[in-house]
Design a protein around this motif. Sequence first.
Motif, PDB file in Angstrom:
ATOM      1  N   ILE A 202     -11.555  -4.452   2.014  1.00 40.70           N
ATOM      2  CA  ILE A 202     -11.983  -3.231   2.716  1.00 40.70           C
ATOM      3  C   ILE A 202     -11.145  -3.014   3.970  1.00 40.70           C
ATOM      4  O   ILE A 202     -10.646  -1.912   4.227  1.00 40.70           O
ATOM      5  CB  ILE A 202     -13.475  -3.322   3.081  1.00 40.70           C
ATOM      6  CG1 ILE A 202     -14.333  -3.344   1.813  1.00 40.70           C
ATOM      7  CG2 ILE A 202     -13.886  -2.140   3.972  1.00 40.70           C
ATOM      8  CD1 ILE A 202     -15.772  -3.755   2.053  1.00 40.70           C
ATOM      9  N   THR A 203     -10.991  -4.073   4.751  1.00 40.05           N
ATOM     10  CA  THR A 203     -10.265  -3.975   6.022  1.00 40.05           C
ATOM     11  C   THR A 203      -8.800  -3.608   5.813  1.00 40.05           C
ATOM     12  O   THR A 203      -8.246  -2.769   6.540  1.00 40.05           O
ATOM     13  CB  THR A 203     -10.369  -5.299   6.804  1.00 40.05           C
ATOM     14  OG1 THR A 203     -11.741  -5.617   6.996  1.00 40.05           O
ATOM     15  CG2 THR A 203      -9.679  -5.188   8.159  1.00 40.05           C
ATOM     16  N   LYS A 204      -8.163  -4.233   4.820  1.00 42.57           N
ATOM     17  CA  LYS A 204      -6.747  -3.955   4.573  1.00 42.57           C
ATOM     18  C   LYS A 204      -6.529  -2.504   4.138  1.00 42.57           C
ATOM     19  O   LYS A 204      -5.565  -1.859   4.568  1.00 42.57           O
ATOM     20  CB  LYS A 204      -6.212  -4.913   3.504  1.00 42.57           C
ATOM     21  CG  LYS A 204      -6.058  -6.346   3.957  1.00 42.57           C
ATOM     22  CD  LYS A 204      -4.762  -6.590   4.695  1.00 42.57           C
ATOM     23  CE  LYS A 204      -3.580  -6.659   3.777  1.00 42.57           C
ATOM     24  NZ  LYS A 204      -2.313  -7.016   4.464  1.00 42.57           N
TER      25      LYS A 204
ATOM     26  N   ASP B  78       2.287  -3.873   5.434  1.00 42.79           N
ATOM     27  CA  ASP B  78       1.452  -3.163   4.470  1.00 42.79           C
ATOM     28  C   ASP B  78       1.368  -3.860   3.107  1.00 42.79           C
ATOM     29  O   ASP B  78       1.046  -3.238   2.107  1.00 42.79           O
ATOM     30  CB  ASP B  78       1.931  -1.730   4.288  1.00 42.79           C
ATOM     31  CG  ASP B  78       3.190  -1.603   3.435  1.00 42.79           C
ATOM     32  OD1 ASP B  78       4.109  -2.404   3.644  1.00 42.79           O
ATOM     33  OD2 ASP B  78       3.242  -0.700   2.580  1.00 42.79           O
ATOM     34  N   ARG B  79       1.622  -5.170   3.087  1.00 45.49           N
ATOM     35  CA  ARG B  79       1.495  -5.887   1.813  1.00 45.49           C
ATOM     36  C   ARG B  79       0.039  -5.927   1.366  1.00 45.49           C
ATOM     37  O   ARG B  79      -0.869  -6.064   2.164  1.00 45.49           O
ATOM     38  CB  ARG B  79       2.025  -7.323   1.951  1.00 45.49           C
ATOM     39  CG  ARG B  79       3.532  -7.386   2.101  1.00 45.49           C
ATOM     40  CD  ARG B  79       4.054  -8.745   1.730  1.00 45.49           C
ATOM     41  NE  ARG B  79       5.500  -8.797   1.847  1.00 45.49           N
ATOM     42  CZ  ARG B  79       6.266  -9.741   1.313  1.00 45.49           C
ATOM     43  NH1 ARG B  79       5.694 -10.717   0.636  1.00 45.49           N
ATOM     44  NH2 ARG B  79       7.566  -9.739   1.445  1.00 45.49           N
ATOM     45  N   LEU B  80      -0.153  -5.822   0.067  1.00 46.33           N
ATOM     46  CA  LEU B  80      -1.494  -5.873  -0.499  1.00 46.33           C
ATOM     47  C   LEU B  80      -2.098  -7.246  -0.275  1.00 46.33           C
ATOM     48  O   LEU B  80      -1.387  -8.253  -0.257  1.00 46.33           O
ATOM     49  CB  LEU B  80      -1.458  -5.572  -1.995  1.00 46.33           C
ATOM     50  CG  LEU B  80      -1.099  -4.132  -2.392  1.00 46.33           C
ATOM     51  CD1 LEU B  80      -0.883  -4.060  -3.880  1.00 46.33           C
ATOM     52  CD2 LEU B  80      -2.198  -3.175  -1.976  1.00 46.33           C
ATOM     53  N   CYS B  81      -3.437  -7.285  -0.156  1.00 50.24           N
ATOM     54  CA  CYS B  81      -4.107  -8.572   0.007  1.00 50.24           C
ATOM     55  C   CYS B  81      -4.274  -9.235  -1.358  1.00 50.24           C
ATOM     56  O   CYS B  81      -4.154  -8.596  -2.385  1.00 50.24           O
ATOM     57  CB  CYS B  81      -5.464  -8.393   0.672  1.00 50.24           C
ATOM     58  SG  CYS B  81      -6.582  -7.274  -0.169  1.00 50.24           S
TER      59      CYS B  81
ATOM     60  N   TYR C 219       0.832  -1.201   0.000  1.00 49.37           N
ATOM     61  CA  TYR C 219       0.000   0.000   0.000  1.00 49.37           C
ATOM     62  C   TYR C 219       0.873   1.260   0.000  1.00 49.37           C
ATOM     63  O   TYR C 219       0.472   2.292  -0.529  1.00 49.37           O
ATOM     64  CB  TYR C 219      -0.916   0.007   1.222  1.00 49.37           C
ATOM     65  CG  TYR C 219      -2.029  -1.008   1.136  1.00 49.37           C
ATOM     66  CD1 TYR C 219      -3.204  -0.724   0.444  1.00 49.37           C
ATOM     67  CD2 TYR C 219      -1.914  -2.260   1.729  1.00 49.37           C
ATOM     68  CE1 TYR C 219      -4.230  -1.658   0.352  1.00 49.37           C
ATOM     69  CE2 TYR C 219      -2.931  -3.199   1.640  1.00 49.37           C
ATOM     70  CZ  TYR C 219      -4.080  -2.892   0.948  1.00 49.37           C
ATOM     71  OH  TYR C 219      -5.087  -3.834   0.841  1.00 49.37           O
ATOM     72  N   SER C 220       2.055   1.189   0.586  1.00 51.48           N
ATOM     73  CA  SER C 220       2.940   2.357   0.673  1.00 51.48           C
ATOM     74  C   SER C 220       3.683   2.632  -0.619  1.00 51.48           C
ATOM     75  O   SER C 220       4.241   3.713  -0.796  1.00 51.48           O
ATOM     76  CB  SER C 220       3.951   2.162   1.808  1.00 51.48           C
ATOM     77  OG  SER C 220       4.793   1.050   1.534  1.00 51.48           O
ATOM     78  N   GLY C 221       3.711   1.644  -1.539  1.00 50.54           N
ATOM     79  CA  GLY C 221       4.457   1.821  -2.775  1.00 50.54           C
ATOM     80  C   GLY C 221       5.951   1.625  -2.620  1.00 50.54           C
ATOM     81  O   GLY C 221       6.723   1.922  -3.535  1.00 50.54           O
ATOM     82  N   THR C 222       6.377   1.103  -1.468  1.00 45.45           N
ATOM     83  CA  THR C 222       7.795   0.841  -1.254  1.00 45.45           C
ATOM     84  C   THR C 222       8.134  -0.568  -1.734  1.00 45.45           C
ATOM     85  O   THR C 222       7.275  -1.436  -1.800  1.00 45.45           O
ATOM     86  CB  THR C 222       8.166   0.969   0.239  1.00 45.45           C
ATOM     87  OG1 THR C 222       7.295   0.134   1.007  1.00 45.45           O
ATOM     88  CG2 THR C 222       8.037   2.405   0.702  1.00 45.45           C
ATOM     89  N   PRO C 223       9.397  -0.795  -2.073  1.00 42.59           N
ATOM     90  CA  PRO C 223       9.776  -2.094  -2.631  1.00 42.59           C
ATOM     91  C   PRO C 223       9.776  -3.204  -1.596  1.00 42.59           C
ATOM     92  O   PRO C 223      10.057  -2.974  -0.417  1.00 42.59           O
ATOM     93  CB  PRO C 223      11.191  -1.853  -3.162  1.00 42.59           C
ATOM     94  CG  PRO C 223      11.718  -0.741  -2.314  1.00 42.59           C
ATOM     95  CD  PRO C 223      10.540   0.138  -2.033  1.00 42.59           C
TER      96      PRO C 223
END
Length: 380
Positions: free
Chosen positions: A297-299, A377-380, A158-162
Amino acid sequence: MRSPKLVLDSLTKMSLKPNYQFERLYRNFYNEQFYNNCDVENLINLIKTEKYQPQKLVSNSKNIQEQDNLVVNILVQILEAIYKNKFINQNSNPHIALLKCEGVQNINYFINAEVLNFNVDTLMKILGYTINDKKFLNLIRKFLKAGYLDCVAYDKTYSGTPIRGKLGNLLTEIYLLEYDKFIMSNKNIFYVRYKNKLLIGCPHNKIEIPFIKEETHNFYKEIQIISSTYKETWFLNYKIKVIDGKTKLFIPRKIWVDFLKKYGALNIENTKWISYHRPYLKDASDLEIFTQYNKEITKLYTYYRLAYNVSVLNKFNYIMKYSCAKTLANKYKSSVRKILTKYSVEGNFALITEDGVYYFYNQGFKTNLKIDYKYNDRLC
């Protein structure tokens, strides 16, 4: 040989000595106790003769060989013991970095920067300031050549970091350690960094901005200035605005709209927003469909719960709710009205299961500044 704990505790203690240089680190790879009781006789022999070569990474997938993973774990333990007392940018997750950007005064101008590439020779030189062990440094260089710093995924957070492995993340911190010290030594300058993303704030434009840009370029050419802006900026996919003399965190409208489009839950036709069913979920069970929507939604809320305007996610939730209803209607060849009636429990959109009632997300969206130090913060 000594236990790993004694070795690492000793390294940490010695790291407190100014300008101390570590020697004979490589011999720790001969210590079987570091390998968690695995059969590593052949691996240790390869390391002793310096014939060991890590397998080249071709992507950020889980393709690391077991023996490579064992060696990486030891490298990380040793480097952490040596450097953990030297790090001044202690941001273990994006929320910690973002909260440092909340309520800051005396900032009018922002510089947004990031590091996309790393100079291996520069990194080895930095390591050489603290470590005087050619075999140990050569082992690190082997992992760098195998891609342990280059293999990243930018679209999975979500943060766009690697996303890098443990070794890659740690070497990134070591690489930027001296820059952190340099920029934080400047008075009247606000600075925060998370992984390869940097944010600098200052009260004035004419003096500080040109100075910071020039000095940053002179320090590391790999640090790229993305933007310099007045009163607002983006950082870790949040928008930061100066309001009444203080910074506030916001979730940009583009973010949650883009997620609706990504999930296939929204169509925009001539500026009209229409929730849309997700055909690829038609073969899933009802519980699986509810669970998928709730997870998404929760993530998203969990990442953006720091935002002053996080309540705008009620709009996101509304579109997702009707997308879910339309997905179920498509599955059962029914209408949305009938689905909302069928899946209604005390006025809530919900599913009755053997284990009880499973509600579609209905917990609201309130700003929450409490830090979860284990947040990922990894995407679901």
